[in-house]
Enzyme design. Structure first.
Site, PDB file in Angstrom:
ATOM      1  CB  THR A 152     -14.165  23.101 -20.778  1.00 48.16           C
ATOM      2  OG1 THR A 152     -12.949  23.755 -20.385  1.00 48.16           O
ATOM      3  CG2 THR A 152     -14.159  21.693 -20.199  1.00 48.16           C
ATOM      4  CG  HIS A 184      -7.383  29.589 -19.012  1.00 49.56           C
ATOM      5  ND1 HIS A 184      -6.560  29.221 -17.960  1.00 49.56           N
ATOM      6  CD2 HIS A 184      -8.460  28.767 -18.928  1.00 49.56           C
ATOM      7  CE1 HIS A 184      -7.120  28.243 -17.268  1.00 49.56           C
ATOM      8  NE2 HIS A 184      -8.281  27.933 -17.844  1.00 49.56           N
ATOM      9  CG  HIS A 198      -5.072  25.388 -20.032  1.00 52.60           C
ATOM     10  ND1 HIS A 198      -6.022  26.284 -20.479  1.00 52.60           N
ATOM     11  CD2 HIS A 198      -5.770  24.350 -19.495  1.00 52.60           C
ATOM     12  CE1 HIS A 198      -7.233  25.812 -20.243  1.00 52.60           C
ATOM     13  NE2 HIS A 198      -7.118  24.643 -19.649  1.00 52.60           N
ATOM     14  CE  LYS A 227     -14.969  23.274 -12.598  1.00 54.75           C
ATOM     15  NZ  LYS A 227     -15.055  24.739 -12.715  1.00 54.75           N
ATOM     16  NE  ARG A 262     -15.544  19.874 -15.075  1.00 53.56           N
ATOM     17  CZ  ARG A 262     -14.733  20.909 -15.198  1.00 53.56           C
ATOM     18  NH1 ARG A 262     -15.070  21.898 -15.992  1.00 53.56           N
ATOM     19  NH2 ARG A 262     -13.583  20.965 -14.535  1.00 53.56           N
ATOM     20  CD  GLN A 322      -6.840  12.526 -16.664  1.00 54.86           C
ATOM     21  OE1 GLN A 322      -5.857  12.599 -15.940  1.00 54.86           O
ATOM     22  NE2 GLN A 322      -7.754  13.479 -16.700  1.00 54.86           N
ATOM     23  CG  ASP A 343      -6.571  20.019 -10.874  1.00 55.61           C
ATOM     24  OD1 ASP A 343      -5.468  19.885 -11.443  1.00 55.61           O
ATOM     25  OD2 ASP A 343      -7.564  20.495 -11.448  1.00 55.61           O
ATOM     26  CE  LYS A 375      -8.936  30.216 -10.167  1.00 57.91           C
ATOM     27  NZ  LYS A 375     -10.289  29.691 -10.370  1.00 57.91           N
ATOM     28  CE  LYS A 424     -10.601  32.772 -13.383  1.00 59.23           C
ATOM     29  NZ  LYS A 424     -11.565  32.436 -14.439  1.00 59.23           N
ATOM     30  CB  THR A 425      -7.906  40.604 -15.722  1.00 61.48           C
ATOM     31  OG1 THR A 425      -8.837  40.229 -16.753  1.00 61.48           O
ATOM     32  CG2 THR A 425      -6.523  40.054 -16.063  1.00 61.48           C
TER      33      THR A 425
END
Length: 419
Positions: free
Chosen positions: A40, A45, A48, A82, A86, A172, A193, A230, A233-234
């Site tokens: 995606t 990041h 993963h 979600k 998407r 999948q 998930d 979370k 994240k920054t």
């Protein structure tokens, strides 16, 4: 220590489909197993990494990892986690993303040797399948009631879900079936998930290979921070593996700023250090937290793993220079990394300019009077050297590689002059 025991000690295992049977299988033979990612974005990041590092742990125990990049599923969109549809990506974008991700996987896995990793793209088998074949050969084996019971689908029934995303779990499942048939793949791992998608694959294998078929699923818990915020994240967004999106220095800084409450957990999840090494670092956190040995080790291990030894040394050099204020030894490339988010001001190349005028023009000081006071009081440094003469002119010797001058006002406020 057995592999599953090690994973449990590290807090990696969340759910398993058949714990005892999988344990027996891993004792008896070396298996092939897989983990997938949808392209995606053109980069992975750090969110993963736990799943892929878990796959790598299996490889270190002699098993063969299959790394799946979802060129087909990336065109559909996973409804997991979600609340709305998407945005569909173009085939060209997905293919570009696939190529970007492939390069990063080389930093994680060994692709050579007896149990070298295999890289696959599900577009190779799903992209050419016609709709009638998909419905007859695959769709016939997955019941609608079975799919409606999946949390990822049930949670979307009120807000709405398209037929496209509704069928994602079947695609999948088809991946697991294909790898089971073509690569004797016995296990799929993924984030918590992905439990519904993984079990759909097991169901499809069971339906199409009822005679003695045996495959397994294992999920990994969602990584969270001790304060409930979370992970990964920054202020600038996600922490990417692509050095153009998140520089090695920024990557290093993310890990070194880990809180004491989280660092031991992250050492277990993200590094390949031994139990003894991690326990020693845990002791250091408890007895000498001010030394931050655990954070330094975590930052070094992660930066070395993803970006290599040279990038690690560069990140450490930038960090040391910024901490000490001795920035004149940094190269232009290192300045671009370390001062990426620092306020900057551009001066025409070849011009010698008065320091006070630059301080005002760059809004480092609010007025000429204040700028003169700042300089006279020793509050201003140029490339790490304190300047106290208000008539000082920035010349060629102040330009690092002819590109930058670093001005510091006070102890921590840095500004970048670009030429």
């Amino acid at each position: 220590m057995e592999l599953l025991q090690d994973l449990a000690w590290r807090g990696i295992i969340y759910q398993q489909t058949d714990e005892e049977s999988l344990k027996d299988l891993l004792k008896k033979e070396k298996i092939s197993l897989y983990c997938g990612v949808d392209p995606t974005a053109d980069s992975l990041h750090i969110g993963h990494l736990v799943a892929f590092f878990t796959l790598r742990r299996f490889q270190m125990y002699g098993h063969r990892p299959i790394v799946l990049v979802g060129g087909a599923t990336g065109l559909i969109g996973d409804p997991s986690g979600k609340s709305e549809e998407r945005k569909l990506l173009t085939l060209e974008t997905v293919q570009q993303n696939v190529e970007g991700i492939k390069k990063q996987l080389a930093a994680i896995f060994e692709f050579e040797g007896e149990n070298g990793a295999i890289l696959v793209n599900n577009y190779d088998w799903a992209g050419s399948m016609d709709i009638v074949t998909f419905l007859r050969d695959i769709g016939k084996h997955i019941g609608v009631n079975y799919m409606l019971a999946k949390d990822t689908i049930a949670s979307r029934l009120e807000t709405g879900i398209s037929f496209t995303e509704f069928t994602y779990t079947i695609l999948q499942a088809m991946d697991f079936l294909h790898l089971y048939e073509d690569h004797d793949c016995k296990l799929q791992i993924g984030g918590s998930d992905q439990w519904g998608n993984i079990t759909s694959g097991l169901e499809l294998i069971r339906k199409m290979h009822p005679e003695g078929s045996k495959a397994y699923g294992l999920t990994i818990p969602l990584v969270t921070k001790a304060d409930g915020t979370k992970f990964g994240k920054t202020e600038g967004g996600a922490v990417w593996l692509d050095p153009e999106k998140t520089t090695p220095y920024e990557f290093y800084q993310f890990w070194i700023n880990t809180a004491d409450a989280d660092v031991v957990k992250y050492l277990k999840l993200f590094t390949f250090l031994s139990h003894e090494e991690i326990e020693q670092l845990e002791k250091s956190v408890q007895e000498e937290p001010h030394l931050r040995k655990a954070q330094k080790t975590l930052a070094e291990e992660m930066t070395r793993q993803i970006h290599g030894e040279a990038a690690l040394h560069q990140a450490m050099k930038i960090s040391a220079a910024l901490f000490s204020g001795d920035v004149k030894e940094l190269s232009a490339a290192e300045i671009k990394q370390g001062f990426k988010d620092v306020p900057s001001f551009e001066v025409k190349t070849g011009m010698d300019v008065n320091l006070v005028e630059v301080l005002v023009a760059a809004k480092i000081s609010p007025s000429k009077r204040q700028a003169r006071e700042d300089v006279s009081n020793g509050a201003v440094s140029v490339n790490g050297e304190r300047v106290t003469d208000p008539t000082y002119t920035l010349g060629e010797s102040d330009r690092i590689e002819g590109q930058f001058t670093i001005i510091r006002r006070g102890k921590k406020k840095y500004f970048l002059i670009k030429y």
